[in-house]
Design a protein around this motif. Structure first.
Motif, short mmCIF file in Angstrom:
data_model
loop_
_atom_site.label_atom_id
_atom_site.label_comp_id
_atom_site.label_asym_id
_atom_site.label_seq_id
_atom_site.Cartn_x
_atom_site.Cartn_y
_atom_site.Cartn_z
N ALA A 23 0.83 -1.20 0.00
CA ALA A 23 0.00 0.00 0.00
C ALA A 23 0.86 1.26 0.00
O ALA A 23 0.52 2.25 -0.64
N ALA A 24 1.99 1.21 0.71
CA ALA A 24 2.90 2.36 0.73
C ALA A 24 3.46 2.63 -0.67
O ALA A 24 3.59 3.79 -1.08
N ILE A 25 3.76 1.57 -1.40
CA ILE A 25 4.25 1.73 -2.78
C ILE A 25 3.16 2.37 -3.65
O ILE A 25 3.42 3.32 -4.39
N LEU A 26 1.94 1.84 -3.56
CA LEU A 26 0.85 2.38 -4.38
C LEU A 26 0.55 3.83 -4.00
O LEU A 26 0.29 4.67 -4.86
N LYS A 27 0.61 4.15 -2.70
CA LYS A 27 0.40 5.53 -2.28
C LYS A 27 1.51 6.43 -2.83
O LYS A 27 1.26 7.54 -3.28
N SER A 28 2.74 5.93 -2.83
CA SER A 28 3.85 6.71 -3.38
C SER A 28 3.64 6.98 -4.86
O SER A 28 3.94 8.08 -5.35
N LEU A 29 3.13 6.00 -5.60
CA LEU A 29 2.83 6.20 -7.02
C LEU A 29 1.74 7.27 -7.18
O LEU A 29 1.84 8.13 -8.06
N ARG A 30 0.72 7.20 -6.34
CA ARG A 30 -0.34 8.21 -6.41
C ARG A 30 0.22 9.59 -6.09
O ARG A 30 -0.13 10.59 -6.74
N ASP A 31 1.08 9.68 -5.08
CA ASP A 31 1.70 10.97 -4.73
C ASP A 31 2.53 11.51 -5.90
O ASP A 31 2.49 12.71 -6.20
#
Length: 168
Positions: A23-31
């Motif tokens: 989830a942290a990776i996907l959030k980083s992509l969204r950011d």
């Protein structure tokens, strides 16, 4: 690699309010996408152009750099727009001094669309600092780190393309 719960929607977070690695990776992509969108909006505003105009200009500059001539049909296909919309786009870019129409070198009935020297300079000035900063980050990766990032992004791209194909 847990990130704290301070923003975003709850479905990204575990029961303890922490992001797991995925989830942290996907959030980083969204950011990253949000930051990129903000920079694109700022660039469009500073250049007084719409998103399609910027995409067209970048396409024309890349084609010019590779020695390839671009006819209006090429732009239509690249942008996925009608020939009438392409004509309006080219008219706008000509009026703003970003491109010019020239006779096709081998087909008297056709024209090529060529970016002006001024538009090349404007794009370099407007986007140059951002590209240099992004390149510095990419260059700071070790070869192994770079391979992991490239592989990950290719796999993410394929995953999105598969979703898009399934929805078509």
């Amino acid at each position: 690699m847990a990130a704290s719960l301070n923003e975003g929607s709850g479905y990204w977070y575990g029961q303890d309010g922490q992001l797991d690695n995925s989830a942290a990776i996907l959030k980083s992509l969204r950011d990253y996408r949000s930051a990129e969108t903000a920079v694109r909006r700022s660039t469009r505003d500073s250049m007084g152009m719409g998103e399609t105009d910027i995409l067209a200009l970048r396409y024309l500059l890349r084609a010019q750099a590779s020695g390839r001539a671009v006819v209006p049909k090429d732009l239509s296909q690249f942008l996925g727009i009608t020939s009438a919309s392409t004509t309006s786009l080219i008219d706008r870019l000509v009026a703003s001094g970003h491109v010019r129409r020239e006779a096709h070198p081998t087909d008297r009935r056709s024209v090529v669309v060529v970016p002006t020297v001024e538009s090349d300079k404007e794009v370099r000035v407007t986007l140059g600092a951002m590209h240099r900063r992004m390149m510095a980050v990419a260059e700071s990766l070790s070869p192994d780190e770079a391979r992991v990032v490239v592989d990950f992004l290719h796999r993410m791209t394929r995953a999105l393309e598969e979703v898009s194909e399934a929805n078509s």
